[in-house]
Design a protein around this motif. Structure first.
Motif, PDB file in Angstrom:
ATOM      1  N   ASN A 142     -29.495 -44.165 -22.362  1.00 27.54           N
ATOM      2  CA  ASN A 142     -30.931 -43.873 -22.226  1.00 27.54           C
ATOM      3  C   ASN A 142     -31.385 -43.822 -20.774  1.00 27.54           C
ATOM      4  O   ASN A 142     -32.169 -42.951 -20.406  1.00 27.54           O
ATOM      5  CB  ASN A 142     -31.758 -44.888 -23.007  1.00 27.54           C
ATOM      6  N   VAL A 143     -30.902 -44.743 -19.954  1.00 26.60           N
ATOM      7  CA  VAL A 143     -31.325 -44.744 -18.552  1.00 26.60           C
ATOM      8  C   VAL A 143     -30.845 -43.473 -17.858  1.00 26.60           C
ATOM      9  O   VAL A 143     -31.564 -42.898 -17.039  1.00 26.60           O
ATOM     10  CB  VAL A 143     -30.861 -46.041 -17.818  1.00 26.60           C
TER      11      VAL A 143
ATOM     12  N   CYS B 229     -33.335 -40.711 -16.167  1.00 28.75           N
ATOM     13  CA  CYS B 229     -33.153 -40.276 -14.773  1.00 28.75           C
ATOM     14  C   CYS B 229     -32.998 -38.761 -14.696  1.00 28.75           C
ATOM     15  O   CYS B 229     -33.570 -38.109 -13.805  1.00 28.75           O
ATOM     16  CB  CYS B 229     -31.948 -40.968 -14.149  1.00 28.75           C
ATOM     17  N   GLU B 230     -32.236 -38.173 -15.615  1.00 23.33           N
ATOM     18  CA  GLU B 230     -32.046 -36.724 -15.639  1.00 23.33           C
ATOM     19  C   GLU B 230     -33.365 -36.008 -15.896  1.00 23.33           C
ATOM     20  O   GLU B 230     -33.698 -35.026 -15.226  1.00 23.33           O
ATOM     21  CB  GLU B 230     -31.014 -36.348 -16.706  1.00 23.33           C
ATOM     22  N   ARG B 231     -34.158 -36.506 -16.848  1.00 22.34           N
ATOM     23  CA  ARG B 231     -35.443 -35.880 -17.152  1.00 22.34           C
ATOM     24  C   ARG B 231     -36.424 -36.017 -15.987  1.00 22.34           C
ATOM     25  O   ARG B 231     -37.183 -35.084 -15.692  1.00 22.34           O
ATOM     26  CB  ARG B 231     -36.023 -36.458 -18.431  1.00 22.34           C
ATOM     27  N   LEU B 232     -36.399 -37.163 -15.309  1.00 22.71           N
ATOM     28  CA  LEU B 232     -37.256 -37.329 -14.127  1.00 22.71           C
ATOM     29  C   LEU B 232     -36.845 -36.378 -13.012  1.00 22.71           C
ATOM     30  O   LEU B 232     -37.692 -35.795 -12.331  1.00 22.71           O
ATOM     31  CB  LEU B 232     -37.210 -38.780 -13.636  1.00 22.71           C
ATOM     32  N   SER B 233     -35.545 -36.204 -12.834  1.00 22.88           N
ATOM     33  CA  SER B 233     -35.041 -35.280 -11.823  1.00 22.88           C
ATOM     34  C   SER B 233     -35.449 -33.842 -12.147  1.00 22.88           C
ATOM     35  O   SER B 233     -35.866 -33.095 -11.255  1.00 22.88           O
ATOM     36  CB  SER B 233     -33.519 -35.397 -11.732  1.00 22.88           C
TER      37      SER B 233
ATOM     38  N   THR C 113     -37.914 -31.479  -9.912  1.00 23.11           N
ATOM     39  CA  THR C 113     -37.513 -30.135  -9.505  1.00 23.11           C
ATOM     40  C   THR C 113     -38.553 -29.115  -9.939  1.00 23.11           C
ATOM     41  O   THR C 113     -38.939 -28.233  -9.167  1.00 23.11           O
ATOM     42  CB  THR C 113     -36.133 -29.785 -10.098  1.00 23.11           C
ATOM     43  N   HIS C 114     -39.026 -29.233 -11.171  1.00 20.45           N
ATOM     44  CA  HIS C 114     -40.040 -28.317 -11.693  1.00 20.45           C
ATOM     45  C   HIS C 114     -41.335 -28.408 -10.874  1.00 20.45           C
ATOM     46  O   HIS C 114     -41.936 -27.387 -10.539  1.00 20.45           O
ATOM     47  CB  HIS C 114     -40.315 -28.603 -13.167  1.00 20.45           C
TER      48      HIS C 114
END
Length: 175
Positions: free
Chosen positions: A142-143, A147-151, A155-156
């Motif tokens: 999950n972490v 982190c991937e979704r925040l990155s 970027t977006h």
């Protein structure tokens, strides 16, 4: 007809101090099919989530003497923080009376700037919900997903930012 897919239930192991064996929160965790391990070697009132590296200490101000400074709770919290790097204090306050607010304020002042996070909770359901939310968010995978979704979000935001577009345009003009 659309089918609603429910997210798979998240289950984990929780190490619980023997002082909490008969506590309602432990029964609630067991009802959600989490694996419960009792231990006499952890601090009384402690819940430890080994897969996420988080530890929670349940403190009930109503069980403390009138002069709570004499109760040893501050030393207990300090010891808990030394043992558990990622520590949370669950301050059980079913109602917010003067005594509870004074204890909350005193603990906040004593541990200001430390790595202790204080989570006031009003009932056992909030204890369980708070612990599980934090433990799930800080456990693998999950972490990594967070982190991937925040990155991706970062970027977006950068890609669609008018400020960045203006800077790109200025850079093109200066070439």
């Amino acid at each position: 007809m659309t089918t609603h897919r429910e997210a798979p239930l998240w289950k984990t192991t929780v190490i619980v101090s023997t002082s909490l064996q008969n506590h309602d929160t432990v029964r609630m965790l067991m009802a959600q099919q989490h694996r419960i391990r009792s231990s006499g070697s952890v601090e009384a009132g402690a819940f430890i989530f080994p897969l996420s590296g988080t530890a929670f200490l349940l403190v009930d101000p109503q069980e403390l003497p009138v002069h709570f400074e004499e109760s040893g709770v501050i030393e207990k919290i300090k010891k808990f923080m030394q043992v558990h790097r990622n520590s949370f204090l669950l301050l059980y306050t079913p109602f917010t009376g003067k005594k509870e607010l004074e204890i909350l304020s005193e603990i906040q002042c004593r541990f200001f700037g430390s790595n202790l996070r204080i989570l006031p909770v009003r009932n056992n359901a909030e204890v369980v919900e708070g612990m599980l939310t934090i433990a799930k968010a800080t456990s693998k995978p999950n972490v990594d997903n967070i982190c991937e979704r925040l990155s991706q979000a970062q970027t977006h935001i950068v890609d669609s930012s008018p400020v960045w577009q203006m800077l790109r345009d200025k850079l093109k003009l200066s070439r």
